[in-house]
Design an enzyme around this catalytic site. Structure first.
Site, PDB file in Angstrom:
ATOM      1  N   LYS A  39       8.478-118.166  48.445  1.00 50.70           N
ATOM      2  CA  LYS A  39       9.169-117.157  49.371  1.00 50.70           C
ATOM      3  C   LYS A  39       8.043-115.965  49.530  1.00 50.70           C
ATOM      4  CE  LYS A  39      13.462-115.396  50.786  1.00 50.70           C
ATOM      5  NZ  LYS A  39      14.827-115.284  50.487  1.00 50.70           N
ATOM      6  N   CYS A  90      15.862-119.241  53.247  1.00 53.63           N
ATOM      7  CA  CYS A  90      17.162-118.505  53.255  1.00 53.63           C
ATOM      8  C   CYS A  90      16.960-117.268  54.461  1.00 53.63           C
ATOM      9  CB  CYS A  90      17.691-117.843  51.890  1.00 53.63           C
ATOM     10  SG  CYS A  90      18.917-116.820  52.065  1.00 53.63           S
ATOM     11  N   GLU A 145      18.547-124.491  48.844  1.00 52.19           N
ATOM     12  CA  GLU A 145      17.914-123.288  48.018  1.00 52.19           C
ATOM     13  C   GLU A 145      18.511-123.126  46.641  1.00 52.19           C
ATOM     14  OE1 GLU A 145      17.114-118.432  48.253  1.00 52.19           O
ATOM     15  OE2 GLU A 145      19.036-119.308  49.298  1.00 52.19           O
TER      16      GLU A 145
END
Length: 533
Positions: A353, A408, A288
């Site tokens: 995301k 994440c 990430e």
């Protein structure tokens, strides 16, 4: 020994609150990286005895509920402080700017989260019984509170109590039937049942509930032993993965002055010779937020990546991206993304995301204004923070089956892995846990991502900046991994997916049915107790 339960139940004032806090803190030892399952008993059995002590005879009607709420809050505060203390490491990465906020993360967040078990204790107290059925009341109340914690206010199911069973390879297999929240109920029943050993009036009542709980634990292990095959899972043809773990410290990662050093490190590691003459990778995966710049707007870096990739191979990497600004805007919207790049340096696709970290990736606008007015700034080095994607999508990557992409924090949410529509064949998780150093945090994060494989019956491919990077098969077995705090690469095949799990088919229904049956049993017992002479 029976006097112990009575003495705990009779504690009053600060001693009672301290006992609840200590019991909650002990429960954190059942979480990763410790995984000490008996700690669950040490945590939950005293909670039962303390709740027993809230029955106060001639006291006002609502006194037991108020007492249960305070106990639940103290228990939860102990549990979350002991389990989440490592959050303080993030405030020390740039200590000159954020050390002042450390108490809010280390104590403030646990104090807020503790209101969920407080609610669970209230629900349990409403259904309380003087016999072994109170174990079901307790499990019902705390399971409801854990479900709410995982969904309300954007949700935070970190260190859900079900993870106590969700670390052991055999015990975690039940997640393929009932998911994380089903494991929560089972963990609570098994962990709380031994409390009856010291409170039952007869030998039978003392041993029945603990015996059933022990039998349930054995049954879960036996199911896991049956479900996990002895042989390795087959691999997807013509896919050779290379996961790169750079192990960059967080203070260097977002410094634009380090851009060239970072690129050389990524490229050098990714081009390392494979073990035992492994074939050229078809898919290279970076973690990430891999760059302190916007990769999609940096032609030079894309050209360097093109030289790394062989014919037909692709790079999959975390990278912040920015939309073109709209008329009247100075800058466009920023997204925390995964981008797919081919051997020509062309970006083939991206996943943005959806579920952002509150205060880590964005701050509500009114709070952001206050922070800036005070001369402070938020954690993320992005003007205004990231924007969430409006919809979860399945990522299409050349040479791979459909991908459920997560960035994440998203991997901790059991109901947010898959997009609507056709089922993918693997879970991809890129993350950066460098914020938290060598603490339990990255271990807890990996354990939660790993459990998603069992729930979904899908392999997990995980690239983490400082670790833990891994390839996990659909049964939760770690095929290959790099431990926390090392740099290196993983060369591995991609395990094939398993058929659709029962949890994915009817897991929510099974949890609802279980809790409903539990509630019916407890209410029926309460009515029987009240009608008995």
């Amino acid at each position: 020994m029976r006097l112990l339960a009575k003495r705990v139940g009779l504690l009053r004032g600060w001693r009672r609150w301290l006992a609840a806090f200590a019991a909650g803190a002990a429960g954190a030892l059942s979480m990763p990286p410790f995984g000490f399952l008996p700690a669950l008993v040490v945590s939950l059995a005293p909670a039962i005895w303390l709740l027993d002590g809230t029955a106060t005879g001639d006291a006002p009607r609502w006194a037991p509920l108020r007492g249960a709420a305070v106990l639940g809050w103290c228990w939860g505060f102990g549990y979350f402080v002991a389990g989440l203390w490592w959050l303080g490491a993030a405030f020390l990465v740039e200590a000159d700017q954020f050390a002042w906020a450390m108490p809010f993360g280390v104590l403030g967040l646990p104090a807020l989260l503790a209101f969920f078990p407080a609610l669970g204790f209230i629900l349990a107290r409403l259904l309380w019984l003087p016999d072994a059925a109170r174990i079901l009341a307790f499990a019902f109340g705390l399971t409801i509170s854990e479900v709410l914690r995982g969904h309300l206010f954007t949700g935070f199911p970190w260190n859900n109590l079900g993870l106590a069973l969700g670390q052991n390879l055999w015990l975690m297999q039940s997640a393929s039937l009932v998911g994380l929240y089903g494991l929560t109920f089972l963990s609570l029943v098994i962990g709380a049942a031994p409390a009856v050993l010291l409170t039952g009036k007869t030998m039978r009542t003392r041993w029945t509930a603990p015996g059933l709980a022990a039998g349930l634990l054995v049954a879960l292990a036996a199911f896991g032993l049956w479900r996990v095959p002895a042989e390795a899972v087959a691999s997807v043809a013509d896919v050779r993965l290379r996961i790169m773990q750079p192990n960059l410290p967080q203070d260097a990662k977002f410094n634009p002055r380090n851009r060239d050093v970072i690129m050389r490190r990524y490229l050098g590691l990714s081009a390392s010779p494979g073990r035992n003459g492994d074939a050229t990778p078809t898919h290279i995966i970076w973690p990430e937020s891999a760059f302190p710049f916007l990769l999609h707007r940096d032609a030079g870096s894309l050209a360097q990546i093109a030289t790394l990739l062989g014919p037909g191979s692709v790079l999959i990497t975390g990278a912040a991206r920015m939309d073109d600004p709209l008329p009247g805007e100075a800058v466009g919207k920023f997204y925390n993304a995964i981008q797919v790049i081919d051997e020509k340096g062309t970006i083939l696709g991206a996943y943005d995301k959806v579920h952002l970290v509150p205060f880590g990736e964005y701050v509500p606008k009114f709070l952001d204004a206050l922070i800036r007015a005070a001369g402070l700034r938020q954690f993320v080095h992005i003007p205004g923070g990231f924007e969430p994607s409006e919809k979860r999508t399945t990522l299409s990557i050349p040479g791979l089956p459909p991908v459920a992409a997560t960035i994440c924090y998203e991997a901790i949410f059991p109901d947010e892995i898959l997009a609507e529509g056709s089922r993918p064949d693997l879970i991809l998780n890129v993350t950066n846990d460098a914020w938290f150093g060598q603490t339990p945090g990255p271990h807890q994060h990996f354990a939660q991502a790993r459990l998603r494989s069992v729930e979904e019956g899908l392999p997990l491919i995980r690239a983490a900046n400082t670790g833990i990077s891994a390839v996990v098969d659909p049964f939760g077995r770690v095929v290959n991994n790099l431990p926390l705090g090392v740099e290196g690469i993983i060369d591995a095949d991609l395990p094939v997916a398993e058929p659709l799990t029962l949890y994915r088919k009817w897991g929510r229904f099974s949890l609802t049915a279980t809790l409903s049956i539990c509630l019916i049993i407890v209410i029926a017992r309460r009515r029987h107790q009240s009608s008995s002479p």
